[in-house]
Structure formats: C-alpha cells, structure tokens
Design an enzyme around this catalytic site. Structure first.
Site, PDB file in Angstrom:
ATOM      1  N   ARG A  41      49.709  28.486  46.596  1.00  0.00           N
ATOM      2  CA  ARG A  41      50.267  29.557  45.749  1.00  0.00           C
ATOM      3  C   ARG A  41      50.798  30.704  46.600  1.00  0.00           C
ATOM      4  O   ARG A  41      51.806  31.323  46.272  1.00  0.00           O
ATOM      5  CB  ARG A  41      49.209  30.052  44.759  1.00  0.00           C
ATOM      6  CG  ARG A  41      48.985  29.042  43.634  1.00  0.00           C
ATOM      7  CD  ARG A  41      47.680  29.256  42.904  1.00  0.00           C
ATOM      8  NE  ARG A  41      47.555  30.540  42.274  1.00  0.00           N
ATOM      9  CZ  ARG A  41      46.393  31.119  41.973  1.00  0.00           C
ATOM     10  NH1 ARG A  41      45.261  30.510  42.258  1.00  0.00           N
ATOM     11  NH2 ARG A  41      46.359  32.290  41.397  1.00  0.00           N
TER      12      ARG A  41
ATOM     13  N   ARG B  45      59.306  35.597  38.773  1.00  0.00           N
ATOM     14  CA  ARG B  45      58.661  35.159  40.006  1.00  0.00           C
ATOM     15  C   ARG B  45      59.661  34.528  40.961  1.00  0.00           C
ATOM     16  O   ARG B  45      59.272  33.890  41.932  1.00  0.00           O
ATOM     17  CB  ARG B  45      57.603  34.128  39.664  1.00  0.00           C
ATOM     18  CG  ARG B  45      56.193  34.698  39.791  1.00  0.00           C
ATOM     19  CD  ARG B  45      55.256  33.721  39.127  1.00  0.00           C
ATOM     20  NE  ARG B  45      53.986  33.699  39.766  1.00  0.00           N
ATOM     21  CZ  ARG B  45      52.851  33.934  39.114  1.00  0.00           C
ATOM     22  NH1 ARG B  45      52.846  34.271  37.848  1.00  0.00           N
ATOM     23  NH2 ARG B  45      51.717  33.852  39.748  1.00  0.00           N
TER      24      ARG B  45
ATOM     25  N   LYS C 117      46.801  42.751  39.644  1.00  0.00           N
ATOM     26  CA  LYS C 117      47.684  43.208  38.555  1.00  0.00           C
ATOM     27  C   LYS C 117      47.218  42.757  37.180  1.00  0.00           C
ATOM     28  O   LYS C 117      47.472  43.426  36.196  1.00  0.00           O
ATOM     29  CB  LYS C 117      49.152  42.888  38.829  1.00  0.00           C
ATOM     30  CG  LYS C 117      49.506  41.446  38.940  1.00  0.00           C
ATOM     31  CD  LYS C 117      50.970  41.317  39.385  1.00  0.00           C
ATOM     32  CE  LYS C 117      51.293  39.917  39.791  1.00  0.00           C
ATOM     33  NZ  LYS C 117      50.876  38.837  38.892  1.00  0.00           N
TER      34      LYS C 117
ATOM     35  N   ARG D 207      36.869  34.833  42.058  1.00  0.00           N
ATOM     36  CA  ARG D 207      37.306  35.304  40.741  1.00  0.00           C
ATOM     37  C   ARG D 207      36.725  34.435  39.616  1.00  0.00           C
ATOM     38  O   ARG D 207      36.708  33.214  39.704  1.00  0.00           O
ATOM     39  CB  ARG D 207      38.833  35.275  40.684  1.00  0.00           C
ATOM     40  CG  ARG D 207      39.387  35.657  39.315  1.00  0.00           C
ATOM     41  CD  ARG D 207      40.806  36.084  39.375  1.00  0.00           C
ATOM     42  NE  ARG D 207      41.729  35.031  39.784  1.00  0.00           N
ATOM     43  CZ  ARG D 207      43.023  35.229  39.951  1.00  0.00           C
ATOM     44  NH1 ARG D 207      43.539  36.434  39.786  1.00  0.00           N
ATOM     45  NH2 ARG D 207      43.816  34.243  40.315  1.00  0.00           N
TER      46      ARG D 207
HETATM   47  P1  AMP Z   1      48.973  33.451  37.412  1.00  0.00           P
HETATM   48  O1  AMP Z   1      47.990  33.382  36.290  1.00  0.00           O
HETATM   49  O2  AMP Z   1      49.956  34.572  37.251  1.00  0.00           O
HETATM   50  O3  AMP Z   1      48.320  33.443  38.770  1.00  0.00           O
HETATM   51  O4  AMP Z   1      49.849  32.095  37.327  1.00  0.00           O
HETATM   52  C1  AMP Z   1      49.255  30.822  37.487  1.00  0.00           C
HETATM   53  C2  AMP Z   1      50.306  29.766  37.706  1.00  0.00           C
HETATM   54  O5  AMP Z   1      51.159  29.666  36.550  1.00  0.00           O
HETATM   55  C3  AMP Z   1      51.254  29.988  38.873  1.00  0.00           C
HETATM   56  O6  AMP Z   1      50.699  29.563  40.115  1.00  0.00           O
HETATM   57  C4  AMP Z   1      52.459  29.144  38.451  1.00  0.00           C
HETATM   58  O7  AMP Z   1      52.231  27.765  38.685  1.00  0.00           O
HETATM   59  C5  AMP Z   1      52.504  29.350  36.951  1.00  0.00           C
HETATM   60  N1  AMP Z   1      53.365  30.509  36.589  1.00  0.00           N
HETATM   61  C6  AMP Z   1      52.970  31.733  36.134  1.00  0.00           C
HETATM   62  N2  AMP Z   1      54.025  32.545  35.941  1.00  0.00           N
HETATM   63  C7  AMP Z   1      55.120  31.813  36.288  1.00  0.00           C
HETATM   64  C8  AMP Z   1      56.521  32.089  36.333  1.00  0.00           C
HETATM   65  N3  AMP Z   1      57.022  33.295  36.003  1.00  0.00           N
HETATM   66  N4  AMP Z   1      57.342  31.088  36.739  1.00  0.00           N
HETATM   67  C9  AMP Z   1      56.887  29.865  37.066  1.00  0.00           C
HETATM   68  N5  AMP Z   1      55.582  29.544  37.085  1.00  0.00           N
HETATM   69  C10 AMP Z   1      54.699  30.509  36.689  1.00  0.00           C
END
Ligand code: AMP
Length: 218
Positions: A176, A90, A15, A132
């Site tokens: 995750r 999330r 995404k 990645r």
């Molecule tokens: P991403 O870049 O979307 O994979 O996010 C990396 C990390 O940021 C996640 O594993 C969470 O620890 C934190 N994170 C991102 N978005 C959120 C959210 N909406 N709520 C809480 N933690 C978030």
C-alpha cells in the site's frame, strides 16, 4: 458557502480518525472510500468482489468503480452544503475525475475547496498500521499501543468487539505504501499547482493534530 474538503496522506497518517471528528464538528458528511468499498465487500456485491481482488493486494481499485461510487454519493441531498472526502482522489486521474464531478454538481454554487495533506514520517506509519484496530459498528479507530480501548478488544463507544482490517498486515501494508508513493503522492503537487493545498503537520497526539486541523479549515 459550500465547503469541500479533500484529505490526502499515506496509509495510517491519522486522517480517518481526524476526518470523522471533523465531520461531526462541521456537520458535514464524511465520505470514506475505503469504508464504502469494505461495505460492498461485506455485502458480496459484484463491485465488492472486484474491489476485494485489488484491496487484498494493496492496489488501487479501478478508477471507474471508485469514480462511480463517489459521483453518486456527492450528488446526494446531505452533500448540498459540502462534504469531507477521505481517501479520494488517490491518483491524478481521480483528481481530474473529481474536477469533472464538481463542474457537474456545483453549477452556480460558490464553493470553498481545499485539499489538506497530512504530512507524517514514513517510519512511524508501519507500526501504526499493524497496531490498528477498528470498530466494525461505529468506525472508531484505536491503536493497541498508543490509543488502546479501555477494555481489551472492545469499543469504548458502543461495546462491539474490535477487528483488524484484512489489509493491515505488514506484507499488504508495504504494498500500500508503494502504491501511495507511486500514484497518490503526485496528487499533492496537483493541488499545490491549483493553490488549494494546505499541509498539516500530522505528528503528535490525536488532540495536537486536531487543534492544527481546526486552524487549517477555518
Ligand atoms: P483506506 O481505508 O483508505 O486505507 O483504503 C483501503 C483500500 O481501499 C486501499 O488500499 C485501496 O485498495 C482501496 N481504495 C480506497 N480508496 C480508493 C480510491 N480512491 N481509489 C482506488 N482504491 C481505493
């Protein structure tokens, strides 16, 4: 009409790549909570330090902290015609907070709200995560196996050295996924029950998924 697009899907479902493209295509701001949090970590702000202690364990950052960041961001002038939210909400709690934010910012504004779920098999995801790499300057995302840059380790777009995210190790990625299935997957049913969910087949090449995505946002 104001267009609000919310993107859901497991880590590395693609995404990030697609929503960046979509933001340019629709001329809407791309709001990516993960990147906003990583920017706070880089600046070593109190919020960034707190966020880091959760991100490095593969857990969700506290709901108040992310809610505040998103609430302030979507109020800004560039979001008045809509926005693309990548990585928020999330959890069900965050989805309810977003409804409250929307009630506040969309008074008397007709809004087309859609949640788009990137549906992809779990077994392809772990390999995508560990391969990645991303550009710390312009955000372009690569995969060293399936979508490598032309020159090893260098961004095609801006020539910057690519980096691997600190939480893209196998150990943190597994955590995750657990977090995703426990807390984020239920948000899919939340939006289904509100009749705003579109499920997108996210298998295949970037171009194939892109064609499907353009249809889903029409
Ligand atoms: P991403 O870049 O979307 O994979 O996010 C990396 C990390 O940021 C996640 O594993 C969470 O620890 C934190 N994170 C991102 N978005 C959120 C959210 N909406 N709520 C809480 N933690 C978030």
């Amino acid at each position: 009409m104001k267009q609000e697009l919310i993107f859901l899907g497991p880590p590395a479902c693609g995404k990030g790549t697609q929503t960046e493209k979509l933001a340019k295509y629709l001329n809407l701001p791309h709001i990516d909570t993960g990147s906003l949090l990583r920017a706070e970590i880089k600046k070593q702000t109190p919020e960034g330090k707190l966020a880091d202690s959760y991100i490095s364990k593969g857990q969700l950052v506290p709901v108040d902290l992310v809610g505040k960041i998103i609430g302030l961001r979507v109020e800004q002038e560039d979001c008045k015609n809509g926005f693309i939210l990548d990585g928020y909400p999330r959890s069900i709690e965050q989805a309810e907070i977003l409804e409250k934010i929307n009630q506040k910012i969309n008074k008397n504004v007709e809004t087309d709200f859609r949640a788009i779920y990137f549906d992809v098999d779990k077994d392809v995801l772990l390999s995508r995560i560990v391969n990645r790499r991303s550009c710390p300057k312009c955000g372009t995302i690569y995969n060293v196996k399936y979508h490598p840059p032309k020159a090893d380790g260098i961004c095609d777009e801006c020539g910057t050295a690519l980096v691997q995210r600190a939480d893209d190790t196998e150990e943190i990625a597994k955590k995750r996924f657990e977090t995703y299935f426990e807390q984020t997957a239920p948000v899919i049913d939340f939006y289904k029950s509100r009749n705003v969910l579109r499920t997108l087949d996210a298998h295949g090449s970037i171009d194939e998924v892109w064609e499907r995505l353009k249809e889903a946002v029409k």
